[in-house]
Every structure is written in C-alpha cells, then in structure tokens.
Write a protein that holds these residues in place. Structure first.
Motif, PDB file in Angstrom:
ATOM      1  N   GLU A 182       0.825  -1.200   0.000  1.00 57.88           N
ATOM      2  CA  GLU A 182       0.000   0.000   0.000  1.00 57.88           C
ATOM      3  C   GLU A 182       0.868   1.262   0.000  1.00 57.88           C
ATOM      4  OE1 GLU A 182      -0.656  -2.771   1.654  1.00 57.88           O
ATOM      5  OE2 GLU A 182      -2.560  -3.302   0.701  1.00 57.88           O
TER       6      GLU A 182
ATOM      7  N   CYS B 281      -8.374  -6.454   1.678  1.00 53.34           N
ATOM      8  CA  CYS B 281      -8.227  -5.010   1.828  1.00 53.34           C
ATOM      9  C   CYS B 281      -9.595  -4.367   1.724  1.00 53.34           C
ATOM     10  CB  CYS B 281      -7.369  -4.417   0.712  1.00 53.34           C
ATOM     11  SG  CYS B 281      -5.854  -5.299   0.377  1.00 53.34           S
TER      12      CYS B 281
ATOM     13  N   VAL C  58      -6.173  -3.512   6.126  1.00 54.65           N
ATOM     14  CA  VAL C  58      -5.690  -4.708   5.441  1.00 54.65           C
ATOM     15  C   VAL C  58      -5.638  -5.812   6.493  1.00 54.65           C
ATOM     16  CG1 VAL C  58      -3.708  -5.734   4.263  1.00 54.65           C
ATOM     17  CG2 VAL C  58      -4.314  -3.343   3.822  1.00 54.65           C
TER      18      VAL C  58
END
Lengths: 620, 620
Positions: B435, B588, B593
C-alpha cells in the motif's frame, strides 16, 4: 396459498414456493406466481440479470445499457413486507468463487457481495446460494462467512443449495455419491463455524433418494426441499393430476413434519425471452382467468400435507417446545413447578405400569389364603402429590391384599417389605434415585422388594443442529458441558442406542458404589456430524413390567419424560462405517453427583464437565 | 551439582536428576543423591511404598502395620523448600486406571488421588505419571484432568512418562512404533484439553532414537528426557568414563538447548532391600568419602552441556524472549518504540544488503563515463531514523555516482528514478509495503527502479505448544485469530515452507489489487499436532541481492525480524503422510488490510479472523 390448515402447526412448512427465472420487474413475477388463482406462497427469484458480469462492464464501459442494470427495476414497487414474506433471493448460479480463472473468481466475489447487499437492503428473509462447483469451496465459504458474521445482517438466512443426486451439468464430478453431497455441505458449514444463519436447501434433482440417503440430513438445518417437475408423473389421462413415488412421498412427508419448506422447480422450460417468461407460462389462453401453471404439482404436495397425522391436543400444546432445551432437575433442591407435577401426575400410562407391578408383587408375596392375615408394609419414596399412593391403594383393592402405606418425600423412618419409588429421571439415575434408595435400603427388610427393581440408562449419538445452535447462542462454553432435557424432533439418530449404567435395588452390598464408568462403541453407517448424545432409560418395575423411554421399547403414551441430551463442545465428524467411541462416567462425592464424558475415537475430545464445573445434581 | 555455567542460560536444563527407588525416609534419599560429592540436582522419587494397595488394606484391616504407612515417614523432615526444589514425585508405577479389573482400577484411582494430594501438600513442582498401560487411556486422563482443573493445584505440573521405544514389559503391545508413542500422548492431552500443566517426559529406554523419531516431539512440552544407564558404554579400561552414541548425544544436546531436563535412570539394579538401597549404592567402601555412584553417567551429560555453543551477547539478552509472543506492528499508527528502532538500525547485515543492491542499481543505470553528469534522484520511503540514508550515501561514494536523496516517512512529493524502502515486515507485506509503494509509484519515473523489487511471504506448519499455551492463557478466543511475532524456539517445523503471496514493484498496472488468495498443501511426514503456521519472507532487493528470514535462505546475522505466527483456534491432528491443506487470504478495504485463514484438509476449520474481527493493519 398455504398447503392446508393443520391445527397446531405453526411451522413454515405450511407454505410452498416456486423457483422462477429472472424478470426485470418483481411485480410481474409476483403477479404471475403469487397473486393469482392457485398460486404459490413465495417465489425463489433471481435478483440480477444472469447476463450481468462486472468484468464485461469494465471492458465495454457504457456500450450496453442493459448491462448497466444489474438489478430488477422495480425494487421499490412491491412493498417491504412483500419482499420480506414472499421472495427468497436467488443468487446468480454462474458464480464460481473457487475458480482458477481469476477474472471469473473476482466477478463472482463482486456479484455475490452485490446481490447479498441488495437482498439485505430489501429485508429478504433468505437468499438461496448456488451449489458449490468444486470440491474446494474455501473461498466461497469465506465470502459467505464474511456476510454471516456481519452484525447488521443477522436477520437474513443464507441457504446453500446442495443436490441429493448427481447433477447433469459439469459440476457432477464432485457429487458422485450422496455422501459427497453431505461432505461438501459439512466442509462449508465448518468453515463458517456452524453459523446459525447458514442452512442447507436440498435439491433432489430427478433422482429418487435412496432409502437411507436422507438419514444424514435429518438432524441438519434443512430450510427447504426442492422437487423438480420431472419427478412427478401422471397415471391417467388427466395431465392435471400429478403423482410422486412412494419414496419421495415419504421424504416430503418427513420434511413437512420437520419445518422444512417445499419448493417446486420447473424442468425443461422452453421460453423465448426471459422477460416474457412469466406471462407466457401463467396465462390461460383465451380467458382472463389466470391459474398458476404449476398448480397440479403444488396440489400433489398439498395432498401430502393434508394427509399428515393430525396433532393431538398434547402435541399441539407442545409444538413450540420441539427441540427446546430445558435444564435438568435438581431433585433435592428444586421445588418442581406445577406443570412438571401436572405432567407427571397426569401420566396415566405410567401409573398403569406401576399398578401392574404392584399387583404382581402383592400376589407373589401374599398367597390368596393369607390375604386377610398379612399386611404388607409399603413405603413410597418420592410420593409427589399423591397419585402414586392412590395407585397403590387401587392395587390393594384389586388384589384384595392388605396394605399399610408410608408415603415420604425422600426422608425415611419406617421398616417395610416393599419400596416403591417414582424417582426416575429421563436418564434413569439422573434424579438421584440410586442415592435416595441407598438411604432407604436400611429400612427395607431382608426379603423386601424394591419397585423399580432396576433401571438402565441408554445413549445414542445424534446429529442435532438445532440443539447445538441453541447452546451456541448462549455464548458460554460451559453450556456445552451441561446435560439438558429436550423433546427431540429435528435429530438424526445415528446408530442404535446402547445401555450405559444399570442400578439394581436392593443392592447386594451396602458398599457398592454408585460411581459408574463405561466405554461404548457405535458404528456409524453414513458420514455424519455428531453434535452430542441422546439419553433414555428403561426400568424394570417388577419382573416383566417395564417402563421407559428407550425408543425401541418405550412405553407407549407416557408423557412424564423428555429425552436427555449431552452435547459435545466441538461437533465431531464421523466417516461412513467408522466407529465412534465414547466414555461416560457417573461421579459422586459428598455433596454432589455428576456426569463426565468424552469421545476417544475417531479423535479424542476433551473430558466434558470435569469436576462438575458446568453441571451437577446436588445431594443437599 | 548443575551441569555447568553457560552464561545467559537461565533454563532448568542446567540441572540433572536421578530416578531413585522408594525409601521411607526422604532425608535418606536426599543424603544419598544430592547432599554428597558429585550428586545430582534433584531426585525423581516415589512418594508411597510400591506394596501399598487400598483393597488389601480393606481386606486385612490392621494386620500389617507397614501397609498402613503409605507415605514416607519423614514428610516434614526436609524443609518445604527442599521438597519444592529437589524432589519430583514419582507416582506408583503399578497403577492401571483403564484396567478391566475393577478392583485394580479403583485401587489405582485411589492411589493416584492420594499421591497427587500428598505431592501438592508438599508443594512439589511436579509429579511423574507412569506410562499408560493401554491404548484406551480415557479413565487415566479423566482422573489426571480432574486434578489439572482444580484451581488450587495450578502450581504443580504433571509429567506423563512416554517411552520412545518398545518397553520390555507387557505394555509393549501399545508402543509398537514411535508414532504409537506420540499418539497416546496426543490422546491424553486432547482429553485434558491441552492443559498447560500437563507435560510429557520422554523415556528413551535402551533404544537409540531413530534419526527422525524425535522430530514429532520438538514442538511439544517435553519437561524431561530420561536416559537409562544401559545406554552408556565404556571404550577404555576406565569404568568411570562413560560414552553415548552420536545419535543420542545429538538428541541430548537438542533437549539441553530447549529447556528440557535430563534424568538418569538406573537399569539392572540388584538391591536386597529397598530401604537400604540408597546406602548400598552410594557409599564408597572403606572410606567416609561418599561419591554418587552414578557420577560417571552424569559427567558424560555434563560434558555435553559444556560443549554447547556459548550464547552470543545478543542471544543472552533475548534468552527470556524465546517463544515470547509480540503483537504485530501497526505501521501507520504505532510510534515504534526506541528498542524496535534500535534493532532495526543496528542491523548491520541488513544494511550491507541494501548497500549492495543500491551499488548494483547505480552502476547499472549510470555508466562510468557518465558518472559525473548524471544525478540519480532517489526517494527513501520509510526512512526511519536515518541509517538507510547513510547507507545510500555510502553507496554513492563507493560507486562514484551522483545522488540526490529525498528521505520521507511514507508521505511523498517528488519525482524520482529510484525508490528504496525499508518497510518489510516479518511476513513481507504485513507492514503495508504494497500500500505504501502504491502511493509512491505515481512519483516513480517510467524506467524507475524500486528497491526492493519484490517480496514473497512463506508459510510453514508448526507444532508450537508453548505459543499455543500462551495464547490460551489470554482466555479470549479471538486471540487465536490474531497474528503474532515471536522468536520461535520450541517448535517443530513439520514440512518445508512454501511461498504464499508475492508483490512486485513497480506494478505493471495501477489497477492490480493487493488482495491475494492462495491454497497450499503440505505433506506431513510424521503424525503431529499442528498448532499454527510460522510466517517468513524473502525479498529481492535488486537482481540477485536477497534479504529475508525464510529458514533455507535466510540472510545470516540479520536481527530486524522475528518469525511471524498464525495460530489455529483448535489444534489439528494430522496423520503420518497425509496432506494438510491451508488457505490464506490477504483482504483489503478502504480502511484496513487483514489476513484470513483456514484449514480445509484433513478436516475443515472455521475461517479465522473473518472481517478482521481479531486483527488488522489500519490504513489510516
């Protein structure tokens, strides 16, 4: 139109459903299935066009307007109440969440989520999930589990469609045998941690279920049973009179009596346009008079419902208590509630057995010629509110024997020849009959007789999803180590019951302990999940006079006792033909009596109720 | 006399014990085993005369005075502290709680209870329970479980003696193979619900354990390892120098490094009177000088202990943290504590790898002839306290390349050719590197390079009793659905690890999701219980420069990362040679997450951490 009015039946199985095809307007679907003559009570209807795929949307952007309309246009046309009571959402059948094809898998995840969200928004009672397409259904189960575990969604059930036979399509490989079908359901619900809103819908396809293939399903949460129109046949000229095989009739009758709904599914439909399908199939040519085109099939099921045995007055009053768990009795502590006494005192069949036993004993002890001289001293232990005493006096009258009766509630101070006790619990010794009669034994003369003379508890492994769910809902792990009483109804009895502990009175020696330990082995013929054990008893009152609840020799008509139930903390999966080994202990110390139990095969469980940490019968 | 002083070793395995025979006076036993030259550190001693039987007592009443003295006379002679630190109580070996002979079974129950009560009263640290005599040990386990579950007794451990080979006595039938031995232990502890005070003591008898037979035991709670004197041999003339086979040396060395105590047991003892035994065997004829007669055996073990690799300074400081569970990091939320940074910043080996990767990348991008013209723009993502930046500058210096460095903590606004990030967690992607780098990617030029260029997480099924016990002690079922970091020490790694999720940077498409799903299948060579999964990672920093923790290719000397650990709510028993199938998901949503995981074979578990209900990494 409900199947009928069976007095006392408040279950959903009175209502019949029809599986329909997609139509953009739910109002049309309802008009052509429910709001017409001889219509059904609810529809199982897709919520989304079967042509919709998220990945195609992405690919083609706004080219196809049709594709941008995944949901029925008329979401708000039927009222909320109608969505809630008349529609079961049918999740798109093409979804395949465990496909190795990533695009298909992701489309499937997206669509499943969209459809369930939609169904929840519309307050549907349930959605029908399509049959898993593969042996490995981990991702499918995970996605379903995510919805089950959401707090806001706990009103909507999810019904997993499981075939009972081999389907014709390419998923057939995984459903070779009925055992395979059960196994996939079992995996799915284990992955979902036995969630109480996950149920199974059985689809019998065109196969006639083999005699024992449905056994595995009896204790499972079967929400609905789907029958295909191909299973029906006609015998005469009248196309409108449909018949079903004896075997299928039997299955349907079973399900109708076990709160399972019937759904008719149409085979070999030859429709031009899905949007027009409902009209095509439901209108009667040349008239305004509209009758549901599947009414002959529904009529056939209706007649099966109407042939169900009527519920007796007693069954009606207890209908709501089917599979209802009750705490066991504290015999030395509880002041039995009025109803419990009522049950026990009203139990005519029970007292008939006691009367017969006492008559025989009196005739045996006192020959005719001494009938006027000898007075038999008789002590009633646990006399309750008196009906047992009345029974004894009647026995004396009938036999012409003289009787002196002491009626006591477990406290004794009399010498006697005859003990009669009404202390049997639904598991025989569980209301402390052994301990009560131990205390009484010293007052019984050497040649005295005890009625009952012996009693034996029995155990039987069961699938009992409903009981398991009810215990799980208590959210206290020790509740899985507690014994209950229950009128078991939705259970599968997995093997013949076996005797466990026997107590005989009077005892041969005062030193004989009331502790017991026994290891039992049950061979389980079909793969099944074992939620726990049903408990029964059988008592010998005197010689050949028996009284008890063990199913194969239960006294007809007795109402005093429910079944006993011993749960397992973790349900155990037992494979076809393998042995379930269980150990039970009856433990005593100075203050209490309790049971401990464990499974040792196929895999060991923990020992339940260790040191009576969950449950016991107090001695004082 | 302890085995030695290994700096930093605070475990009990420094102490050696001797199994002795019954003597009425514990003082005598201690005098002749511990309080003499070259004595042992503790004794494993019976607490009751082996001739005592409750049923004989009952039968003969007061005839035999001896029989009325089941316990050593000198209970209060040794001080409480000595009982607590020097004596392991040895429960009578004749007991057989699953015997079909009721008298023997009841005698056994009585004696077990008396002896354990006594041991608890004397505050012993542990009792050694005799080897189960039968395949079915349900009643034995139930009785032991009753003591384990008593609240007051939670200070005393119970050690179940399990042979590693086939014993000579009549119990041999149930211990045909090493797998049988493990299976009986496994049943016993399942029946006792994995109680943390139930441990196993391995008795190697006279057999040399086969090479892999001990593997099954590595993650189990092995309290002690019993070696028989018959296993020792002499090579020269000196009877006082004992040797052990290489194989046995290896096993002992393993156990000494895993907090398992060694106990010497004497075979072929030819003693006249048990009461005199200790004197006979310990005095050295003709002198006042008393040496423990088993000292040559203890010396042999002592030398193995002294040959253990010394603990490094770092190992010493972390000794107490072996198998200690730590919560995983919240990369976007936690302000890392000073120590964590210290570890990461001090990790010389790690920075060496980064330096090598950057040097290679710089040399690849900028040819020698352009070294003075081209300035490479480099962004460090997750710069921490700066050591990575220093590493880069050093790389520029070494290669003679010009570098412009932007060091940012996850917030980016620069165009660049090179990304370097130090965001790898112990499970690769678990500190949200995917991410973070997604956000950074838009600032990376088209031909830019990311260091690391990819990373893969790895999974491995493990037996890890210690971790399981620690989680169980938290008494919150959701803690079994949480991932941890741990310096795993007492674990059995059951099969080679397998790659799980891979992330590559820069991504080929921005649309590529960071969700992942994978199904892995492990073949388990020996029957074992699976408590959970160890997690590792391996990263490609640049071309052939790797960095990681996966055991077969771990970067030597890196200290930044512990192992990852994913537990299972219910430990799963896997039979020899069968397949363990596991499913992992990286999920996610907009805010977080998380991982979900389940086992699907040999039997399905629930899906752990559904909807991140136990554990997640927050995105903001």
């Amino acid at each position: 139109m409900p199947l009928g009015e069976r007095e006392g039946d408040t279950s959903k199985s009175r209502f019949i459903g029809v599986e329909t095809y997609f139509n953009k307007s739910m109002t049309v679907v309802l008009d052509n299935n429910i709001f017409l003559e001889k219509g059904c009570d609810f529809v199982v209807a897709p919520l989304m066009s079967p042509t919709y795929r998220p990945s195609l949307m992405q690919q083609f952007g706004s080219i196809s307007v049709e594709l941008r309309l995944p949901f029925t246009k008329s979401d708000l046309n039927p009222s909320a109440k109608i969505w809630n009571t008349k529609v079961i959402g049918k999740i798109s059948e093409w979804i395949d969440l465990d496909s190795p094809d990533q695009t298909l898998r992701k489309d499937s995840e997206t669509v499943l989520k969209q459809e369930i969200d939609k169904a929840a928004y519309l307050s549907l009672q349930a959605c029908l999930l399509p049959t898993p397409k593969r042996n490995t259904c981990a991702n499918y189960a995970r996605c379903v589990n995510q919805y089950l575990q959401l707090k806001g969604l706990d009103q909507m059930q999810l019904w997993l469609r499981i075939p009972l036979g081999k389907p014709d399509d390419n998923s057939s490989a995984i459903f070779r045998t009925p055992a395979d079908c059960w196994k996939i359901w079992n995996s799915f619900r284990l992955l979902c941690d036995h969630h109480s809103n996950l149920l199974v819908t059985l689809d019998n396809l065109n196969a006639l279920p083999a005699d024992n293939s449905l056994n595995s399903w009896y204790g499972e949460p079967v929400s609905a049973f789907i029958i295909h129109t191909d299973c029906f046949f006609t015998t005469g000229d009248d196309e409108n009179v449909k018949h079903l095989s004896k075997n299928l009739q039997k299955s349907i009758t079973y399900f109708l009596d076990h709160s399972t709904q019937i759904i008719i599914s149409e085979d070999r439909v030859n429709y031009k346009e899905m949007e027009e399908y409902c009209f095509d199939t439901c209108s009667v040519a040349g008239t305004d008079h509209r009758i549901h085109r599947l009414h002959p099939y529904m009529d056939c099921v209706r007649s099966l419902y109407q042939q169900l045995d009527p519920l007796s007055e007693r069954e009606r009053s207890l209908f709501a208590f089917r599979d209802d768990l009750q705490p066991t009795v504290q015999p030395f502590k509880d002041t039995l509630e009025y109803v419990a006494y009522q049950n026990s005192d009203d139990d005519e069949k029970k007292f008939t057995k006691y009367k017969r036993a006492i008559c025989q004993a009196l005739l045996d002890r006192v020959p005719d010629e001494k009938a006027s001289e000898i007075t038999t001293v008789l002590v009633v232990i646990g006399a309750g509110r008196g009906p047992l005493v009345r029974t004894l006096l009647k026995a004396a009258e009938v036999t012409g024997r003289k009787l002196k009766v002491y009626a006591v509630e477990r406290n004794l101070n009399a010498l006697s020849y005859l003990h009669v006790s009404d202390l049997l619990g639904s598991f025989g010794d569980n209301e402390l009959a052994p301990e009560s009669l131990d205390g009484a034994q010293r007052f019984l003369k050497k040649d005295g007789i005890s009625i009952p003379s012996s009693y034996t508890s029995f155990l039987q492994p069961v699938t009992a999803w409903k009981l398991h769910s009810a215990i799980k809902a208590k959210e206290d792990i020790l509740r899985f180590e507690t014994a209950y009483m229950a009128k078991m109804h939705n259970v599968a009895r997995l093997a013949p019951s076996q005797p466990l502990f026997t107590f005989t009175h009077p005892k041969s020696s005062n030193k004989e302990s009331n502790n017991r330990y026994r290891n039992l082995q049950f061979v389980i013929p079909e793969s099944a999940v074992v939620h726990g054990f049903a408990g029964y008893f059988d008592a010998t009152l005197y010689k050949d006079v028996h009284l008890g609840t063990e199913p194969t020799k239960a006294t007809p008509g007795v109402i005093t006792w429910d079944d006993h139930y011993f749960p397992l903390r973790e349900p155990i999966c037992v494979h076809r033909g393998s042995t379930l080994e269980v150990n039970f202990w009856r433990c005593c110390d100075y203050t209490k009596v309790w049971y401990e139990w464990c499974v040792t095969s196929p895999s060991p469980s923990l020992v339940h109720n260790c040191n009576a940490r969950a449950d016991c019968m107090w001695l004082n």
